[in-house]
Design a protein around this motif. Structure first.
Motif, PDB file in Angstrom:
ATOM      1  N   ASP A 125       0.836  -1.199   0.000  1.00 43.34           N
ATOM      2  CA  ASP A 125       0.000   0.000   0.000  1.00 43.34           C
ATOM      3  C   ASP A 125       0.876   1.256   0.000  1.00 43.34           C
ATOM      4  OD1 ASP A 125      -2.582   1.363   0.169  1.00 43.34           O
ATOM      5  OD2 ASP A 125      -1.951   1.902   2.214  1.00 43.34           O
ATOM      6  N   GLY A 126       1.927   1.239   0.802  1.00 40.14           N
ATOM      7  CA  GLY A 126       2.861   2.362   0.830  1.00 40.14           C
ATOM      8  C   GLY A 126       3.556   2.561  -0.503  1.00 40.14           C
TER       9      GLY A 126
ATOM     10  N   ASN B 177       2.292   1.752  -3.463  1.00 39.45           N
ATOM     11  CA  ASN B 177       1.299   2.342  -4.355  1.00 39.45           C
ATOM     12  C   ASN B 177       1.178   3.847  -4.139  1.00 39.45           C
ATOM     13  OD1 ASN B 177      -0.191   0.384  -6.136  1.00 39.45           O
ATOM     14  ND2 ASN B 177      -0.312  -0.710  -4.199  1.00 39.45           N
ATOM     15  N   LYS B 178       1.143   4.258  -2.885  1.00 34.58           N
ATOM     16  CA  LYS B 178       1.041   5.685  -2.569  1.00 34.58           C
ATOM     17  C   LYS B 178       2.286   6.445  -3.011  1.00 34.58           C
ATOM     18  CE  LYS B 178      -2.126   5.055   1.255  1.00 34.58           C
ATOM     19  NZ  LYS B 178      -2.298   5.015   2.704  1.00 34.58           N
ATOM     20  N   ARG B 179       3.456   5.853  -2.798  1.00 38.18           N
ATOM     21  CA  ARG B 179       4.700   6.519  -3.179  1.00 38.18           C
ATOM     22  C   ARG B 179       4.777   6.705  -4.691  1.00 38.18           C
ATOM     23  NH1 ARG B 179       9.514   7.290  -0.430  1.00 38.18           N
ATOM     24  NH2 ARG B 179       7.996   7.486   1.224  1.00 38.18           N
TER      25      ARG B 179
ATOM     26  N   ALA C   1       2.291   6.884  -6.772  1.00 37.64           N
ATOM     27  CA  ALA C   1       1.301   7.900  -7.140  1.00 37.64           C
ATOM     28  C   ALA C   1       1.839   9.302  -6.861  1.00 37.64           C
ATOM     29  CB  ALA C   1      -0.001   7.666  -6.380  1.00 37.64           C
ATOM     30  N   ASN C   2       2.459   9.496  -5.707  1.00 40.15           N
ATOM     31  CA  ASN C   2       3.013  10.811  -5.361  1.00 40.15           C
ATOM     32  C   ASN C   2       4.186  11.185  -6.261  1.00 40.15           C
ATOM     33  OD1 ASN C   2       1.154  11.269  -3.312  1.00 40.15           O
ATOM     34  ND2 ASN C   2       2.451  10.353  -1.754  1.00 40.15           N
TER      35      ASN C   2
END
Length: 91
Positions: free
Chosen positions: A55-56, A58-60, A62-63
């Motif tokens: 999940d982290g 995926n967020k990284r 995206a950012n």
């Protein structure tokens, strides 16, 4: 029939990983190299890396896509995540 399904899955997976690598290398390496003194992959292998879960990751991604001003589709972003996970993180 099972063999054919397995071969199709492996081919699709290999293609997605290759596309993820291509997207990553074209859009991420220059910035990562500037952050690490010319060793861009060290962001993924250092002991104090910030990403601790899928999940982290995926967020990284995206950012970072926003920061790099790339307009990846959700599928392209997923390909980059899958590439990074398979090569470095192994969540």
């Amino acid at each position: 029939m099972r063999y054919l399904v397995a071969m199709i899955f492996l081919t699709v997976s290999a293609t997605a990983l290759a596309q993820g690598k291509q997207l990553h290398d074209a859009n991420c390496m220059q910035c990562h190299a500037s952050l690490t003194g010319g060793q861009p992959n060290s962001l993924y292998t250092r002991d104090e890396r910030g990403v601790k879960s899928l999940d982290g990751l995926n967020k990284r991604v995206a950012n970072c896509a926003i920061a790099a001003d790339v307009n990846w589709t959700p599928d392209q972003q997923k390909q980059v995540v899958e590439y990074l996970n398979s090569q470095f993180y192994k969540f």
